[in-house]
Design a protein around this motif. Structure first.
Motif, PDB file in Angstrom:
ATOM      1  N   ALA A 135      36.434  47.179  44.453  1.00  0.00           N
ATOM      2  CA  ALA A 135      35.686  46.006  43.980  1.00  0.00           C
ATOM      3  C   ALA A 135      36.632  44.949  43.417  1.00  0.00           C
ATOM      4  N   LEU A 136      37.653  45.365  42.673  1.00  0.00           N
ATOM      5  CA  LEU A 136      38.625  44.402  42.146  1.00  0.00           C
ATOM      6  C   LEU A 136      39.388  43.733  43.278  1.00  0.00           C
ATOM      7  N   THR A 137      39.760  44.494  44.282  1.00  0.00           N
ATOM      8  CA  THR A 137      40.465  43.920  45.434  1.00  0.00           C
ATOM      9  C   THR A 137      39.602  42.879  46.130  1.00  0.00           C
ATOM     10  N   ARG A 138      38.329  43.215  46.360  1.00  0.00           N
ATOM     11  CA  ARG A 138      37.429  42.258  47.017  1.00  0.00           C
ATOM     12  C   ARG A 138      37.240  41.005  46.165  1.00  0.00           C
ATOM     13  N   ALA A 139      37.072  41.193  44.855  1.00  0.00           N
ATOM     14  CA  ALA A 139      36.847  40.037  43.983  1.00  0.00           C
ATOM     15  C   ALA A 139      38.066  39.119  43.975  1.00  0.00           C
ATOM     16  N   LEU A 140      39.262  39.684  43.936  1.00  0.00           N
ATOM     17  CA  LEU A 140      40.461  38.853  43.989  1.00  0.00           C
ATOM     18  C   LEU A 140      40.547  38.109  45.316  1.00  0.00           C
ATOM     19  N   LEU A 174      44.446  30.168  48.195  1.00  0.00           N
ATOM     20  CA  LEU A 174      44.679  31.544  48.609  1.00  0.00           C
ATOM     21  C   LEU A 174      44.847  32.456  47.390  1.00  0.00           C
ATOM     22  N   VAL A 175      43.896  33.315  47.171  1.00  0.00           N
ATOM     23  CA  VAL A 175      43.936  34.346  46.129  1.00  0.00           C
ATOM     24  C   VAL A 175      44.413  33.786  44.782  1.00  0.00           C
ATOM     25  N   PRO A 176      43.768  32.748  44.255  1.00  0.00           N
ATOM     26  CA  PRO A 176      44.247  32.179  42.993  1.00  0.00           C
ATOM     27  C   PRO A 176      44.144  33.139  41.817  1.00  0.00           C
ATOM     28  N   ALA A 177      43.146  34.018  41.830  1.00  0.00           N
ATOM     29  CA  ALA A 177      42.992  34.946  40.706  1.00  0.00           C
ATOM     30  C   ALA A 177      44.171  35.898  40.611  1.00  0.00           C
ATOM     31  N   SER A 190      44.628  42.445  48.117  1.00  0.00           N
ATOM     32  CA  SER A 190      43.823  41.217  48.094  1.00  0.00           C
ATOM     33  C   SER A 190      44.516  40.114  48.885  1.00  0.00           C
ATOM     34  N   LYS A 191      45.834  40.045  48.777  1.00  0.00           N
ATOM     35  CA  LYS A 191      46.560  39.023  49.530  1.00  0.00           C
ATOM     36  C   LYS A 191      46.511  39.293  51.027  1.00  0.00           C
ATOM     37  N   GLY A 209      42.562  50.209  51.704  1.00  0.00           N
ATOM     38  CA  GLY A 209      42.651  49.295  52.838  1.00  0.00           C
ATOM     39  C   GLY A 209      41.639  49.621  53.916  1.00  0.00           C
ATOM     40  N   ALA A 210      41.479  50.911  54.210  1.00  0.00           N
ATOM     41  CA  ALA A 210      40.495  51.308  55.221  1.00  0.00           C
ATOM     42  C   ALA A 210      39.082  50.944  54.785  1.00  0.00           C
ATOM     43  N   SER A 211      38.781  51.094  53.487  1.00  0.00           N
ATOM     44  CA  SER A 211      37.441  50.740  52.997  1.00  0.00           C
ATOM     45  C   SER A 211      37.176  49.248  53.099  1.00  0.00           C
ATOM     46  N   LEU A 212      38.236  48.446  53.165  1.00  0.00           N
ATOM     47  CA  LEU A 212      38.098  46.996  53.277  1.00  0.00           C
ATOM     48  C   LEU A 212      38.242  46.513  54.717  1.00  0.00           C
TER      49      LEU A 212
END
Length: 693
Positions: free
Chosen positions: A244-249, A345-348, A374-375, A413-416
């Motif tokens: 979830a943190l990866t997706r949000a970023l 691009l990924v400002p957070a 995230s990047k 990574g696979a989940s994303l």
């Protein structure tokens, strides 16, 4: 208000009266308290023994007419948000809104919540034992303002539906029920989120998105960001929280969109950080020369490790900030680009990345995973290879811990939807012979010439070979490595690097001189330190290793690293190793050359640097390859076809069961720990061929 007034014979009406009476008492509003008290006393729906001598009957409540009660009780402005005098009952039913003269309010009940909206829409709330008073967030639309004749402003009326969130009617209370329905989940404030994670609780997707949104829009103070990072570092995150943190970023900025014809060409590599690690500077143009598109989003120096962007910025004129449109042009014309996070691009992650560097949270496994992936999510890649370092100068000194990080990276990574493989590479010794920004650029150019240190070339070719194999550009890893080596030897990779420099702001003449000049000429074109000092071997012996960590820390102290986010660094400061691991060394032989801008090295600095050299009595030997393992995504695993290449299937996404240890450093494997073979080396391996797509 005498007799029964406007009320009907309903328990919910009495609940409203009790609530408003408590509000009046809390405000010390005698008028409001008297009116509410009279309504309670005269309400027919009560029994002896309750609050204030009354108790509501156990009847099935219906929606109270809040507007009517507001008028009857004489409320002229919104009740204040107080934490005392708690009402006894909650109010079921949907929101009913009332606009008052001085401060437009929305008062009513939503799943047991009493909601108030003021003119400014501040995001403030108070929970009163069953009744919540909420100042709605600024995301809710304010009513438009119109100007009367004479200049007086007036708020225009809007319908309740225009001011309210979509309302789901709360379930009614059946006879004999224990209490009101559960309240609708509310957006938590940032201190509440920090407190939750500090105490070891799990953050929901909405909580994580709220934190990331506050980071991006400036609502989070620097101290709050640091506190949340430390809470995550100490308490950890499970696999779902990390995803979830990866997706949000990734969603904090723009997602890159590429032509459909590039789908199987888009590849990238990312490293967890090391000392002397200049692989990206060589690998990106080499992959471009092999027909790939490499939209590499990199970072700056973090802790004692150097950053790819800082190294490239030692080249005069190089710009790491490129818009998505400029990136597409670079990929069309050059085949690769190396850029940093921008507002698009990924400002957070840019904010969190800088904060981690100065808050001692660099080694948090969830933060590492989310920052890296995230990047890569926004790049729209087909294949990604991660270089996960282990050893004395890596984030994780133990290879098993690094393996766990690698498996988590592959699993998340696979989940994303990313095809991710992870290589484990050693970081006890510096990679190559040069450490420091401009010195590493010089060494990268040597590697692009087809020369350079053997350990650097070995790692570049093996990582590149894995990427070409997994993306379907070669039949196996060995063939892919041969293709990368050929691009280094024939100059095609160096030509791509020159075009990338020119495309990202470097003067074309300077780019040409750097790529075609001799090492001595190149040094004149890049930032240089003002002085040099050489260290001598204190004894005879064989170089067992050169410890990268004390060397990196000494250079950091000399100005090659930053202690605060945004702090300038000395691009010419660095060190050159004058010996190789495994080489026989005589006492008094120079083994290190330090480039520095300040005064001579102090006694403490000299001692620290001398301790980095470890000698032994054994015979000279060939230094081993830093490449140790390759952990594959589940779809690339082919049981029964493993070879000496140490290809380890990353079915760890099923093994981990979303459970991490309390420190947040490593996931806890629950099943299949013995299912993953581990071997050293990186030879040829049968690949998935076109199936890698």
């Amino acid at each position: 208000m005498g007799g029964r007034g406007p009320c009907t014979n309903k328990a919910s009406d009495l609940a409203l009266c009790l609530s408003l009476r408590a509000v009046g008492r809390g405000r010390r509003d005698r008028c409001l308290s008297r009116r509410a008290e009279r309504a309670v006393r005269t309400h027919p729906c009560q029994e002896p023994g309750g609050a204030g001598g009354t108790r509501p009957q156990r009847l099935r409540p219906e929606v109270p007419d809040v507007q009517r009660w507001l008028c009857a009780l004489g409320i002229r402005r919104s009740p204040r948000l107080l934490s005392s005098h708690r009402p006894a009952l909650a109010l079921p039913g949907p929101v009913v809104r009332r606009t008052c003269r001085r401060n437009p309010v929305a008062l009513g009940s939503l799943g047991g919540s009493l909601r108030i909206q003021n003119r400014t829409g501040c995001a403030t709330e108070e929970v009163w034992a069953g009744v919540k008073l909420v100042k709605l967030s600024s995301e809710e639309p304010n009513r438009p303002t119109r100007v009367r004749a004479g200049g007086r402003r007036e708020r225009s009326r809007v319908s309740p539906s225009a001011m309210a969130d979509p309302v789901v009617p709360a379930p009614s209370l059946e006879e004999g029920s224990a209490g009101p329905p559960d309240p609708t989940p509310e957006t938590k404030q940032l201190p509440d989120l920090i407190r939750l994670k500090r105490d070891g609780d799990r953050l929901t997707d909405a909580d994580i998105r709220a934190f990331v949104r506050a980071v991006v829009d400036g609502g989070a103070q620097g101290t709050q960001i640091g506190a949340m990072l430390m809470a995550i570092r100490l308490q950890g995150m499970d696999l779902e929280e990390t995803s979830a943190l990866t997706r949000a970023l990734a969603e904090s900025g723009q997602r890159l969109e590429w032509p459909e014809a590039w789908n199987q060409q888009l590849v990238d590599k990312h490293s967890t950080g090391g000392v002397g690690d200049k692989v990206s500077l060589v690998l990106a143009p080499a992959l471009a020369a092999c027909g790939c598109k490499v939209p590499m989003i990199s970072g700056r120096g973090l802790g004692h490790t150097g950053g790819t962007l800082d190294k490239l910025e030692s080249i005069p004129g190089f710009s790491v900030i490129q818009s998505p449109q400029q990136m597409q042009v670079l990929l069309e014309q050059v085949g690769c680009c190396i850029v940093g996070q921008s507002k698009e691009l990924v400002p957070a992650d840019g904010v969190l990345y800088a904060a981690r560097d100065v808050t001692a949270t660099v080694d948090s496994l969830p933060l590492i995973t989310a920052s890296i992936l995230s990047k890569k999510v926004v790049e729209g890649l087909s294949t990604l290879v991660l270089d996960v370092k282990f050893g004395g100068a890596a984030v994780f000194p133990d290879q098993e811990q690094a393996r766990k990080l690698a498996r988590v990276l592959v699993g998340v990574g696979a989940s994303l939807g990313l095809r991710v493989a992870a290589a484990l590479t050693a970081m006890d010794n510096p990679l190559g012979r040069s450490v420091g920004h401009s010195l590493e650029v010089e060494e990268a150019l040597l590697c692009l010439d087809g020369a350079g240190p053997p350990d650097l070339r070995d790692l570049v070719t093996k990582l590149g070979g894995a990427l070409l194999w997994l993306s379907g550009h070669s039949t196996d890893q060995a063939q892919g490595a041969d293709r990368v080596a050929a691009a280094l030897d024939d100059g095609s990779a160096r030509g791509r690097f020159e075009r990338m420099l020119a495309g990202q702001g470097v003067d074309p003449g300077l780019a040409r001189a750097l790529c075609s000049g001799t090492p001595a000429q190149r040094r004149q074109l890049l930032p240089r330190a003002r002085r040099q000092e050489e260290l001598l071997s204190p004894a005879d012996g064989t170089v067992e290793r050169v410890q990268a960590l004390p060397l990196a820390r000494a250079l950091h102290e000399l100005g090659a690293g930053r202690s605060r986010a945004g702090e300038p660094i000395r691009l010419g400061v660095g060190a050159e190793l004058l010996v190789d691991v495994g080489q026989r060394l005589s006492r008094g032989t120079p083994w290190l050359r330090v480039h520095l801008d300040g005064p001579a090295l102090s006694g403490a600095q000299l001692q620290s640097l001398q301790r980095a050299l470890v000698l032994s009595d054994r015979a000279p030997f060939a230094a081993p390859s830093p490449f140790a393992e390759l952990i594959l995504p589940p779809s690339a695993a082919q049981p029964g076809r493993e070879t000496a290449a140490a290809l380890v299937s990353a079915e760890a996404s099923a093994d981990l069961e979303s459970t991490w240890d309390v420190s947040g450093h490593c996931p806890v494997r629950r099943r299949g720990d013995d299912a993953h073979a581990t071997a050293a080396g990186a030879g040829a391996s049968p690949g998935p061929g076109s199936g890698a797509a």
